[in-house]
Design an enzyme around this catalytic site. Structure first.
Site, PDB file in Angstrom:
ATOM      1  CB  CYS A   1      -0.968  -0.058   1.184  1.00 20.38           C
ATOM      2  SG  CYS A   1      -2.278   1.149   1.063  1.00 20.38           S
TER       3      CYS A   1
ATOM      4  CG  HIS B   1      -3.790  -3.802   2.930  1.00 25.46           C
ATOM      5  ND1 HIS B   1      -2.807  -3.331   3.760  1.00 25.46           N
ATOM      6  CD2 HIS B   1      -4.389  -2.715   2.390  1.00 25.46           C
ATOM      7  CE1 HIS B   1      -2.816  -2.015   3.748  1.00 25.46           C
ATOM      8  NE2 HIS B   1      -3.765  -1.604   2.919  1.00 25.46           N
TER       9      HIS B   1
ATOM     10  CD  GLU C   1      -1.566  -6.349   5.322  1.00 20.32           C
ATOM     11  OE1 GLU C   1      -1.252  -6.788   4.193  1.00 20.32           O
ATOM     12  OE2 GLU C   1      -1.666  -5.143   5.572  1.00 20.32           O
TER      13      GLU C   1
ATOM     14  CB  SER D   1       0.336 -12.094  37.605  1.00 19.39           C
ATOM     15  OG  SER D   1       0.108 -12.821  36.407  1.00 19.39           O
ATOM     16  N   GLY D   2       0.347 -15.396  38.221  1.00 13.16           N
ATOM     17  CA  GLY D   2      -0.517 -16.574  38.147  1.00 13.16           C
ATOM     18  C   GLY D   2      -1.165 -16.693  36.781  1.00 13.16           C
ATOM     19  N   GLY D   3      -1.028 -15.654  35.955  1.00  8.62           N
ATOM     20  CA  GLY D   3      -1.560 -15.712  34.594  1.00  8.62           C
ATOM     21  C   GLY D   3      -0.621 -16.475  33.672  1.00  8.62           C
ATOM     22  CB  VAL D   4      -0.933 -17.475  30.082  1.00  4.99           C
ATOM     23  CG1 VAL D   4      -0.290 -18.514  29.204  1.00  4.99           C
ATOM     24  CG2 VAL D   4      -2.404 -17.705  30.201  1.00  4.99           C
TER      25      VAL D   4
ATOM     26  CB  SER E   1       3.950 -13.831  35.103  1.00  3.35           C
ATOM     27  OG  SER E   1       2.769 -14.314  35.684  1.00  3.35           O
TER      28      SER E   1
END
Ligand code: XMP
Length: 525
Positions: free
Chosen positions: A97, A184, A186, A238-241, A243
């Protein structure tokens, strides 16, 4: 490592280009358009892609008085350029583009606003002998979104694509390996777009599809080993995916030198602190410290209602807590954070506008005296999930919906008080319970409650009430860069409304957020 650099001119699909390339198992990095030629050369890229842009090359060349409002706006953005030397490095280039127009402009062609704007799905004729269009049909569908057009190709360039409205929709200089396409590839609306990107990567840049989760793990481990010599490492868990994956990667590299520190800032979801501790201690043999710091965070947040300030305060306090813990562990040199690529981009790369300072990027204090390891800094969320599986994490942890570092503080609009925190925790608990009960948890990117800083009138048991509304937000997304609101079944909404109003004191109304991102964001602050 083979890599493709995407130079970002501020186009709305720039990150998507990098994602598509990574999906084809070639590493790709997004860099601001004004990255120096030396820096680009130092990365030794196999190819360079120029992204699209909201700016206009042609409006710069016109008499200001003749511009319409739209063009004036473009003009003000000062169409960004790169140094023409980039086109002389001998590295293959693909301009998409605006990127194609820039190539034409830099090499002596012409770009103008011809008035033949094209937006949306368009039929295009391709010269299929071009290496860029190998295996494509002569007529394909592509996604166009442009006002300017290339009206004259530079010397030694050939036209390789055209549409009825646009005679020059693709250009090539095969011997210099420089290509440009006006559409585009993509976006999914260009069905053969992936084929075109494959051709660029594998035919033109001669890359090999070798960027896999295993290769990321190996290269990260060796990089971490090289940086961490004798010192110890702490990880903000943090217990999340994110970290958790970051911690596992670093643990593989440094073993016992790593201590994970889980800070309960009092802004977590209902029951989350106990749950994280139990899960972590049960599943991993990694040093683990649980710091209970609710009072400390809440007192710092007293009377603060500006979202950016909340983020900064939380980010700062996090680091202070870690520094204190580090002091107790001895010889701590590094802090691991699960910062993702989307956090980095949204906190502002210099080209992309700053949307919010994600607490783990923009909120770091300037005088922090600990070095950072951010092994996921180049990865998108779905890539981190795949990495988690590869590292042996359970589906339960990998599938956890994202939860922001500053926690419920950025879901309580206005001041965070104990009372408001309690209301939101209870409402949010019900949202999660009902979403899980309807078997929707795994199908939704994020679902949660928000507490606005307004009250409205209601009637309960024949009495007038004046209480808070709760906003329910449920969105789907691929990588948090864009999101759409979830069409929740009416029965689920009904249960949510009934339960929240009946069970949570201080709430007399439930509303559903039907905004997508953009123009909104996922979180309310
Ligand atoms: P937004 O609201 O910017 O959110 O559309 C995009 C994604 O990022 C999460 N988010 C954050 N995560 N620190 C974090 O760790 C933050 O300050 C922060 N702000 C937003 C949000 O939950 C969503 O997944």
């Amino acid at each position: 490592m083979e890599n493709i650099i995407v130079l970002d001119f501020g186009g709305q699909y720039s990150q998507l280009i990098a994602r598509r390339i990574r999906e084809l198992r070639v590493y790709s990095e997004l860099l601001p358009y004004n990255t120096s030629v030396e820096e680009i050369k130092a990365k030794n890229p196999s190819g360079i892609i120029f992204s699209g842009s909201p700016a206009s090359i042609s409006s710069r060349n016109k008499n200001e008085k003749k511009l319409n409002t739209f063009e004036k706006e473009f003009n003000a953005k000062n169409a960004p350029e790169v140094l023409p030397e980039i086109l002389k490095l001998g590295i293959p280039v693909l301009g998409i583009c605006y990127g194609m127009q820039l190539i034409a402009h830099l090499l002596g062609g012409n770009v103008s606003g011809t008035g033949s704007n094209e937006f949306g799905k368009t039929e295009i004729d391709l010269v299929t002998s071009s290496p860029l269009f190998k295996n494509l049909k002569q007529t394909e569908i592509c996604w166009m979104s442009h006002r300017d057009s290339v009206t004259e190709v530079p010397n030694r360039f050939k036209v390789i694509a055209s549409t009825p409205a646009l005679p020059i929709a693709g250009i090539e200089n095969r011997s210099s390996r420089i290509y440009g396409i006006q559409f585009h590839p993509e976006v999914i609306h260009t069905p053969s777009g992936t084929e075109i990107l494959k051709n660029f990567l594998f035919n033109i840049c001669e890359c090999t599809p070798s960027w896999t989760m295993v290769s990321i793990i190996e290269s990260q481990i060796s990089e971490i080993k090289n940086s961490v010599k004798d010192g110890n490492v702490i990880c903000a868990l943090s217990g999340g995916v994110d970290s958790t994956v970051a911690a596992l990667l670093v643990h593989k590299a440094v073993g016992k030198k790593l201590t994970c520190i889980f800070v309960d800032h009092g802004l977590l979801r209902f029951g989350e602190n106990e749950q994280v501790e139990t899960t972590f201690r049960k599943n991993f043999k990694i040093n683990f410290i649980h710091v209970k710091a609710k009072e400390r965070f809440l007192s710092k947040l007293k009377a603060v209602d500006d979202p950016e300030e909340k983020r900064k305060i939380i980010g700062n306090e996090f680091i202070r807590v870690f520094e204190e813990q580090a002091g107790k562990i001895k010889d701590v040199e590094y802090l691991v954070q699960g910062t993702l690529y989307s956090d980095v981009i949204e906190s502002g790369t210099g080209v992309a506008a700053k949307i919010k300072s994600h607490h783990n990027v923009g909120g770091l204090p300037a005088d922090m005296n600990i070095k950072l390891i951010e092994p996921l800094r180049q990865l998108f969320k779905d890539e981190v999930r795949k990495l988690g599986i590869e590292l042996g994490l359970s589906e339960e942890i990998v599938r956890r919906q994202p939860f922001p570092g500053p926690g419920l503080a950025i879901r309580i609009i206005g001041e965070v008080t104990e009372e408001r925190l309690e209301i939101l925790k209870m409402a949010d608990k019900i949202v999660l319970e009902e979403i899980k009960r309807a078997n929707l948890y795994d199908k939704i990117w994020q679902s949660f409650a928000v507490l606005p800083a307004i009250k409205s009138v209601g009637v309960m048991g024949d009495e007038r009430t004046y209480a808070y509304p709760v906003v329910i937000r449920a969105v789907n997304s691929e990588d948090a860069m864009t999101a759409d609101w979830v069409r929740l079944p009416y029965e689920v909404m009904e249960r949510l409304s009934n339960r929240i109003i009946n069970e949570v004191n201080g709430v007399n109304r439930v509303v559903y957020d039907i905004s997508s991102k953009p123009p909104s964001t996922i979180e309310w602050e």
